[in-house]
Design an enzyme around this catalytic site. Structure first.
Site, PDB file in Angstrom:
ATOM      1  N   ASP A  32       0.853  -1.202   0.000  1.00 19.63           N
ATOM      2  CA  ASP A  32       0.000   0.000   0.000  1.00 19.63           C
ATOM      3  C   ASP A  32       0.883   1.243   0.000  1.00 19.63           C
ATOM      4  OD1 ASP A  32      -2.197   1.909   0.599  1.00 19.63           O
ATOM      5  OD2 ASP A  32      -3.290   0.103   1.154  1.00 19.63           O
ATOM      6  N   THR A  36      -5.049   6.355   1.196  1.00 21.28           N
ATOM      7  CA  THR A  36      -6.289   6.332   1.981  1.00 21.28           C
ATOM      8  C   THR A  36      -6.267   5.235   3.045  1.00 21.28           C
ATOM      9  OG1 THR A  36      -7.365   4.938   0.307  1.00 21.28           O
ATOM     10  CG2 THR A  36      -7.765   7.316   0.170  1.00 21.28           C
ATOM     11  N   GLY A  37      -5.391   4.273   2.893  1.00 20.50           N
ATOM     12  CA  GLY A  37      -5.239   3.255   3.931  1.00 20.50           C
ATOM     13  C   GLY A  37      -4.377   3.791   5.060  1.00 20.50           C
ATOM     14  N   ASP A  57       3.584   2.147  -4.336  1.00 20.67           N
ATOM     15  CA  ASP A  57       2.464   2.661  -5.122  1.00 20.67           C
ATOM     16  C   ASP A  57       2.338   1.805  -6.379  1.00 20.67           C
ATOM     17  OD1 ASP A  57       0.770   4.193  -6.770  1.00 20.67           O
ATOM     18  OD2 ASP A  57       1.372   6.020  -5.714  1.00 20.67           O
ATOM     19  N   VAL A  58       1.160   1.219  -6.621  1.00 18.41           N
ATOM     20  CA  VAL A  58       1.019   0.288  -7.757  1.00 18.41           C
ATOM     21  C   VAL A  58       1.144   0.966  -9.116  1.00 18.41           C
ATOM     22  CG1 VAL A  58      -0.350  -1.461  -6.530  1.00 18.41           C
ATOM     23  CG2 VAL A  58      -1.519   0.441  -7.719  1.00 18.41           C
ATOM     24  N   ASN A 101       0.473  -3.304 -14.049  1.00 12.65           N
ATOM     25  CA  ASN A 101       1.618  -3.758 -13.244  1.00 12.65           C
ATOM     26  C   ASN A 101       1.314  -5.056 -12.504  1.00 12.65           C
ATOM     27  OD1 ASN A 101       3.366  -1.713 -14.044  1.00 12.65           O
ATOM     28  ND2 ASN A 101       2.586  -0.292 -12.482  1.00 12.65           N
ATOM     29  N   LYS A 107       1.450 -12.651 -14.390  1.00 11.56           N
ATOM     30  CA  LYS A 107       1.959 -13.429 -15.531  1.00 11.56           C
ATOM     31  C   LYS A 107       3.335 -14.016 -15.203  1.00 11.56           C
ATOM     32  CE  LYS A 107       3.514 -12.001 -19.889  1.00 11.56           C
ATOM     33  NZ  LYS A 107       3.455 -11.022 -20.961  1.00 11.56           N
ATOM     34  N   ARG A 108       4.231 -13.175 -14.658  1.00 13.11           N
ATOM     35  CA  ARG A 108       5.587 -13.653 -14.321  1.00 13.11           C
ATOM     36  C   ARG A 108       5.546 -14.781 -13.299  1.00 13.11           C
ATOM     37  NH1 ARG A 108       6.798  -8.149 -14.253  1.00 13.11           N
ATOM     38  NH2 ARG A 108       6.832  -8.025 -11.983  1.00 13.11           N
ATOM     39  N   TYR A 147     -12.703   7.418 -11.801  1.00 16.27           N
ATOM     40  CA  TYR A 147     -12.872   6.139 -11.097  1.00 16.27           C
ATOM     41  C   TYR A 147     -13.652   5.145 -11.960  1.00 16.27           C
ATOM     42  CZ  TYR A 147     -14.016   3.014  -7.168  1.00 16.27           C
ATOM     43  OH  TYR A 147     -14.154   1.927  -6.331  1.00 16.27           O
TER      44      TYR A 147
END
Ligand code: UDP
Length: 317
Positions: A32, A36-37, A57-58, A101, A107-108, A147
């Site tokens: 995360d 917001t978490g 951060d994703v 991502n 997949k990997r 969103y």
């Protein structure tokens, strides 16, 4: 024991999922950026040998050395005041780049990946209740679009990675959910009304309060989410996970005030743009494919949530 990555793991839903999966004996990596978490949602898990927190951060790619069996992709601000405005471009990036991502990671690793999509893909729905075949009524240039369209694009990415890259996907569409680990300052209707009433403040109804929502207690969602992830019939969704009990916002306010009589009066504020007028899930598909249905009615779920917020806002130890 599975090795499970949860993106958005310190948020409301993520924290509930972390606790459930750790209690079941799995190894959990909680990822995360804490936008917001909050770490306090998982502070009791920090020392647990099966739990790891990673600040990330994703929007940026991520990798780990360990094998992964499952990825729950939850990362995204979900409350309108947090996902709109100055953060709107960040919201779209989180949905779209985050999906890419995490799908690349799946997949990997050869991991199964579940996307937490949303009832917002139906926009301001003309079909009622909403079944999964309904394609929705989203304003692509409105203030909610970052969103709604972000989540719609993420769904399309999931299905393309499944079709063309062989990634094992699951997609759920989550309807309004409430319960413990919600942030009191989140700005959403259940948290606002309960916290306002507990603090003796006025209850802020946007518009006339005639718009409807269907509120699901968090434990029901987590059960549906895990069932969807672990279904071995190859059912990839999308599937609605929500409680069909439908209430006007005014009814919700009155219910909360009946439970917390110290609350102030109802006050009416402008209705935000593109605010959906009605929302209720058709959950026949979840019943058929996952043998799932919600078990906790609003009246009961609100009592549990009020008890949580009393502590969270410091009214009780
Ligand atoms: N809402 C309200 N008062 C508040 C917060 C929200 O009347 O203090 C309304 C909001 O306009 C919407 C509904 O409650 O019609 C649900 O809002 P929320 O932000 O919880 O979820 P979403 O709109 O994303 O379903």
């Amino acid at each position: 024991m599975k090795r499970i990555l949860i993106t958005g793991g310190t948020g409301f839903i993520g924290a509930n999922l972390c606790h459930r999966l750790i209690a079941e004996g799995h190894r959990v990596i909680c990822l995360d950026n804490n936008y917001t978490g909050t770490l306090s949602n998982v502070s009791d898990l920090m020392e647990h040998p099966n739990f790891t927190f990673v600040e990330h951060d994703v929007i940026e790619p991520w990798d780990c050395e360990d094998p992964l069996d499952r990825i729950y992709n939850l990362a995204c601000p979900a409350s309108p005041p947090f996902y709109q405005g100055a953060r709107s471009i960040f919201t779209t990036k989180t949905c779209v780049l985050g999906a890419i991502n995490m799908l690349e990671l799946a997949k990997r690793k050869g991991a199964r990946i579940l996307q937490t999509s949303t009832s917002e893909v139906y926009g301001d729905p003309i079909v009622h209740p909403q079944h999964e075949g309904y394609r929705g009524n989203v304003n692509p240039i409105g203030i909610r679009a970052c969103y709604d369209e972000g989540k719609r694009c993420a769904e399309s990415l999931f299905f393309d990675y499944n079709r063309h890259e062989g990634v094992d996907i699951r997609v759920i569409r989550i309807f309004n959910t409430y319960g413990p680990y919600m942030n009191p300052e989140d700005g959403r209707v259940v948290s606002n009304f309960i916290c306002q009433a507990l603090r003796g403040e006025d209850i802020t109804i946007y518009g006339e309060g005639q718009q409807t929502r269907s509120f699901q207690y968090i434990d029901d969602l987590i059960e549906g989410m895990v069932r969807m992830m672990e279904n071995e019939q190859g059912f990839i969704g999308p599937v609605n996970i929500g409680n069909p009990g439908e209430f006007t916002i005014r009814q919700l306010a009155e219910l909360v005030l009946a439970k917390i009589p110290t609350g102030g009066k109802l006050v009416f504020r402008p209705l935000p743009a593109d605010d959906p007028t009605q929302r209720r899930p058709d959950i026949a598909l979840a019943a058929e494919k996952l043998n799932w249905a919600p078990t906790i009615v609003l009246n009961e779920g609100l009592d549990k949530t009020i008890a949580y917020f009393r502590k969270a806002i410091g009214l009780e130890d």
